[in-house]
Motif scaffolding. Structure first.
Motif, mmCIF file in Angstrom:
data_model
loop_
_atom_site.group_PDB
_atom_site.id
_atom_site.type_symbol
_atom_site.label_atom_id
_atom_site.label_comp_id
_atom_site.label_asym_id
_atom_site.label_seq_id
_atom_site.Cartn_x
_atom_site.Cartn_y
_atom_site.Cartn_z
ATOM 1 N N THR A 1 48.572 34.975 45.678
ATOM 2 C CA THR A 1 48.472 36.002 46.736
ATOM 3 C C THR A 1 47.980 35.466 48.019
ATOM 4 O OG1 THR A 1 46.026 36.347 46.160
ATOM 5 C CG2 THR A 1 47.408 37.779 44.744
ATOM 6 N N GLY B 1 45.568 36.519 49.625
ATOM 7 C CA GLY B 1 43.986 36.444 49.711
ATOM 8 C C GLY B 1 43.730 34.976 49.010
ATOM 9 N N ALA C 1 41.659 32.020 50.690
ATOM 10 C CA ALA C 1 40.457 31.476 50.097
ATOM 11 C C ALA C 1 40.485 30.080 49.761
ATOM 12 C CB ALA C 1 40.137 32.439 48.851
ATOM 13 N N GLU D 1 43.068 30.230 56.683
ATOM 14 C CA GLU D 1 43.983 30.939 57.437
ATOM 15 C C GLU D 1 44.958 30.060 57.844
ATOM 16 O OE1 GLU D 1 44.048 34.454 60.935
ATOM 17 O OE2 GLU D 1 42.219 33.491 60.479
ATOM 18 N N GLU E 1 41.280 45.811 48.697
ATOM 19 C CA GLU E 1 40.573 44.565 48.413
ATOM 20 C C GLU E 1 41.551 43.212 48.732
ATOM 21 O OE1 GLU E 1 38.171 44.849 45.179
ATOM 22 O OE2 GLU E 1 37.345 46.592 46.045
ATOM 23 N N ASN E 2 42.907 43.548 48.715
ATOM 24 C CA ASN E 2 43.704 42.365 48.967
ATOM 25 C C ASN E 2 44.012 41.890 50.399
ATOM 26 O OD1 ASN E 2 44.171 42.392 46.131
ATOM 27 N ND2 ASN E 2 45.631 44.134 46.107
ATOM 28 N N ARG E 3 43.359 42.418 51.087
ATOM 29 C CA ARG E 3 43.442 42.091 52.577
ATOM 30 C C ARG E 3 42.450 40.949 52.884
ATOM 31 N NH1 ARG E 3 47.475 45.213 55.291
ATOM 32 N NH2 ARG E 3 48.149 46.899 53.801
ATOM 33 N N PRO E 4 42.628 39.925 52.992
ATOM 34 C CA PRO E 4 41.369 38.807 53.407
ATOM 35 C C PRO E 4 40.792 39.355 54.495
ATOM 36 C CG PRO E 4 43.896 37.738 53.197
ATOM 37 C CD PRO E 4 43.835 39.208 52.814
ATOM 38 N N GLN F 1 37.778 41.560 54.505
ATOM 39 C CA GLN F 1 36.584 41.425 53.667
ATOM 40 C C GLN F 1 35.054 41.792 54.399
ATOM 41 O OE1 GLN F 1 37.276 40.914 50.536
ATOM 42 N NE2 GLN F 1 39.273 41.273 51.244
#
Length: 172
Positions: free
Chosen positions: A46, A48, A52, A56, A118-121, A124
């Motif tokens: 993903t 995300g 992580a 980026e 919650e899948n959009r980094p 957060q």
């Protein structure tokens, strides 16, 4: 033919690029391509997880490579990630390979659409605060588009019809 024969959808997250893009592709009989989905498929993980694990900058590199590759085709509706416009090379590729349409929506609408995703980094933490900051930071990033549509209170079909009416003659 359009510049390169594609329609490129840009705009902040939550403005409807994927939803509108799929409906527009169906209406025109073109191929829909979501650059974020292509990146996830190639990476086998993903976005995300890419943020992580690799950061980026690694994601933005993959994004630029994907945009360059996808825009080599024709008769594609290309939905880009909200931050894709931050790289000049991406903006140039979009302008030379497609008719660029910016989608926008009110801050409240965007928060309502993506605030719990919650899948959009980049969201957060306090999603509403992050959305506000991103919108402020990128407020002129989409100005290079051929035209802009506010998607706030418009049904998808209305947005699609607006886009079709704005495409250069002979393209739809």
């Amino acid at each position: 033919m359009l510049n390169g024969g594609n329609v490129v959808l840009i705009g902040p997250m939550g403005t409807g690029k994927s939803t509108v893009g799929k409906a527009l592709a169906e209406k025109l009989g073109w191929t829909f391509v979501d650059t974020d989905a292509v990146i996830e498929e190639k990476a086998g993980t993903t976005i995300g997880a890419i943020f992580a694990e690799q950061g980026e900058p690694a994601f933005r590199k993959m994004e630029s490579e994907t945009i360059a590759s996808v825009l080599q085709g024709e008769t594609r509706i290309v939905s880009t990630g909200g931050g894709a416009v931050l790289a000049e090379q991406n903006r140039k590729a979009m302008k030379t390979s497609g008719f660029v349409i910016a989608l926008r929506a009110t801050e409240e609408t965007i928060i309502m659409r993506v605030g719990n995703d919650e899948n959009r980094p980049l969201l957060q933490g306090n999603a509403a605060e992050r959305v506000r900051r991103i919108l402020e930071e990128r407020k002129h990033a989409y100005d290079f588009a051929d035209f802009t549509i506010d998607t706030t209170d418009k049904p998808v079909e209305v947005i699609v019809d607006l886009i079709v009416s704005r495409l250069p003659r002979g393209e739809a």
